[in-house]
Design an enzyme around this catalytic site. Structure first.
Site, PDB file in Angstrom:
ATOM      1  CE  LYS A 287      -2.383   1.672   3.694  1.00 31.37           C
ATOM      2  NZ  LYS A 287      -2.280   3.141   3.740  1.00 31.37           N
TER       3      LYS A 287
ATOM      4  CG  ASP B 267      -5.028   4.400   1.973  1.00 32.45           C
ATOM      5  OD1 ASP B 267      -6.170   4.852   1.757  1.00 32.45           O
ATOM      6  OD2 ASP B 267      -4.567   4.200   3.107  1.00 32.45           O
TER       7      ASP B 267
ATOM      8  CE  LYS C 248      -7.033   6.367   5.098  1.00 29.65           C
ATOM      9  NZ  LYS C 248      -5.613   6.107   4.813  1.00 29.65           N
TER      10      LYS C 248
ATOM     11  CG  ASP D 180     -12.223  18.302  -3.031  1.00 34.89           C
ATOM     12  OD1 ASP D 180     -13.185  19.098  -3.016  1.00 34.89           O
ATOM     13  OD2 ASP D 180     -11.057  18.662  -3.235  1.00 34.89           O
TER      14      ASP D 180
ATOM     15  CB  THR E  87      -8.308   1.971  12.326  1.00 34.97           C
ATOM     16  OG1 THR E  87      -7.263   2.402  11.456  1.00 34.97           O
ATOM     17  CG2 THR E  87      -9.178   0.999  11.598  1.00 34.97           C
TER      18      THR E  87
ATOM     19  NE  ARG F  72       2.298   2.993  12.552  1.00 38.11           N
ATOM     20  CZ  ARG F  72       1.464   3.894  13.061  1.00 38.11           C
ATOM     21  NH1 ARG F  72       1.954   4.936  13.705  1.00 38.11           N
ATOM     22  NH2 ARG F  72       0.162   3.761  12.927  1.00 38.11           N
TER      23      ARG F  72
HETATM   24  O1  C5P Z   1       1.316   1.253  10.696  1.00 37.18           O
HETATM   25  P1  C5P Z   1      -0.126   0.838  10.711  1.00 37.18           P
HETATM   26  O2  C5P Z   1      -0.312  -0.660  10.698  1.00 37.18           O
HETATM   27  O3  C5P Z   1      -0.926   1.513  11.797  1.00 37.18           O
HETATM   28  O4  C5P Z   1      -0.665   1.369   9.308  1.00 37.18           O
HETATM   29  C1  C5P Z   1      -2.016   1.331   8.965  1.00 37.18           C
HETATM   30  C2  C5P Z   1      -2.196   1.895   7.579  1.00 37.18           C
HETATM   31  O5  C5P Z   1      -3.561   1.819   7.253  1.00 37.18           O
HETATM   32  C3  C5P Z   1      -1.768   3.349   7.407  1.00 37.18           C
HETATM   33  O6  C5P Z   1      -1.103   3.417   6.153  1.00 37.18           O
HETATM   34  C4  C5P Z   1      -3.058   4.132   7.363  1.00 37.18           C
HETATM   35  O7  C5P Z   1      -3.018   5.204   6.458  1.00 37.18           O
HETATM   36  C5  C5P Z   1      -4.053   3.090   6.868  1.00 37.18           C
HETATM   37  N1  C5P Z   1      -5.433   3.260   7.301  1.00 37.18           N
HETATM   38  C6  C5P Z   1      -5.813   3.276   8.627  1.00 37.18           C
HETATM   39  N2  C5P Z   1      -7.135   3.441   8.975  1.00 37.18           N
HETATM   40  C7  C5P Z   1      -8.057   3.566   8.030  1.00 37.18           C
HETATM   41  C8  C5P Z   1      -7.686   3.526   6.684  1.00 37.18           C
HETATM   42  C9  C5P Z   1      -6.355   3.355   6.354  1.00 37.18           C
HETATM   43  O8  C5P Z   1      -4.943   3.144   9.510  1.00 37.18           O
HETATM   44  N3  C5P Z   1      -9.320   3.654   8.363  1.00 37.18           N
END
Ligand code: C5P
Length: 235
Positions: free
Chosen positions: A39, A65, A67, A70, A121, A216
């Site tokens: 991603k 991604d 998002k 607009d 999230t 991460r």
């Molecule tokens: O590092 P981590 O596992 O927290 O990354 C989660 C990824 O998912 C990030 O790239 C973030 O932009 C994406 N994301 C999210 N929550 C959402 C949609 C996408 O954390 N609702």
């Protein structure tokens, strides 16, 4: 639904949130074989732009991604521009409303699957109310799923905690239910960081998630490939 089927051999999509395009490409190479897709999010896209996406698609299945949130004309224009980059998935915010969701789905033209992001999230119930939604995170997500699916998007982004209630209300994939892409994944004992609505990878998959977005816990590990393999092995 306007979307093509998106199937991957391994349900892990690694989030390459690196500040440089070279780091993103290096990380993708390091975990290749241990993940099903990569991603590219805002951080990496702001650094590498469309060229990074084109390069990444040469060797990887790519989820772009960005998002979008607009007015419909702007979002349709942006989705049209990214159609030919080779990414298979892209995102818009469900809170952009029905006309925006429809415009995005139409602009995708079946060449990229538009996913609707329900509630980030990183937001808990209090933050969801702070931004003006009437209910808690779970009820807001269900409402936004209903809106998004009726507007014709190809899938949904939700937290792992909402996968089971979404499956209960809208059905499993086999019964025509939505394609569910799920961030907020945290293996047991790993750092939550800024995430709030989280679950372990196997719990999310068993509840009915189709694609697990994991950043991460893989990319910040001392050995990202080993971390990805360990997570894949836990599924
Ligand atoms: O590092 P981590 O596992 O927290 O990354 C989660 C990824 O998912 C990030 O790239 C973030 O932009 C994406 N994301 C999210 N929550 C959402 C949609 C996408 O954390 N609702």
């Amino acid at each position: 639904m306007t979307a093509p089927e998106v199937t991957v051999s391994n349900p892990i999509c690694v989030a390459l949130d690196t500040p440089s395009p070279t780091d993103a490409l290096d990380m993708a190479r390091a975990v290749a074989g241990s993940v099903g897709a990569v991603k590219i999010g805002l951080t990496a896209f702001a650094a590498g732009g469309p060229d990074l996406v084109r390069q990444m698609t040469k060797a990887n299945r790519v989820f772009l991604d960005l998002k979008f949130h607009d007015i419909p004309a702007q979002v349709a224009g942006a989705v049209t521009r990214i159609r030919d980059l080779g990414a298979e998935l892209t995102t818009v915010h469900a809170a952009g409303g029905r006309a925006m969701l429809q415009a995005a789905a139409e602009a995708a033209g079946g060449e990229v699957t538009v996913l609707a992001v329900t509630v980030l999230t990183s937001l808990g119930d209090r933050e969801v109310r702070d931004v003006g939604f009437a209910g808690d995170a779970a009820s807001t997500v269900l409402r936004l799923v209903e809106l998004s699916l009726s507007a014709g998007v190809g899938g949904i982004v939700c937290s792992p905690l909402e996968v089971a209630p979404i499956r209960e209300r809208f059905g499993n994939r086999a019964a025509g239910g939505p394609y569910l892409v799920v961030p907020g994944i945290r293996p047991e004992g790993s750092d939550l960081g800024d995430q709030r609505r989280t679950l372990a990878p196997k719990g999310a998959l068993d509840a009915g998630a189709d694609l697990l977005v994991i950043g991460r816990p893989i990319t910040a590990a001392a050995d990202p490939a080993a971390a990805a393999r360990a997570i894949a092995g836990s599924l």
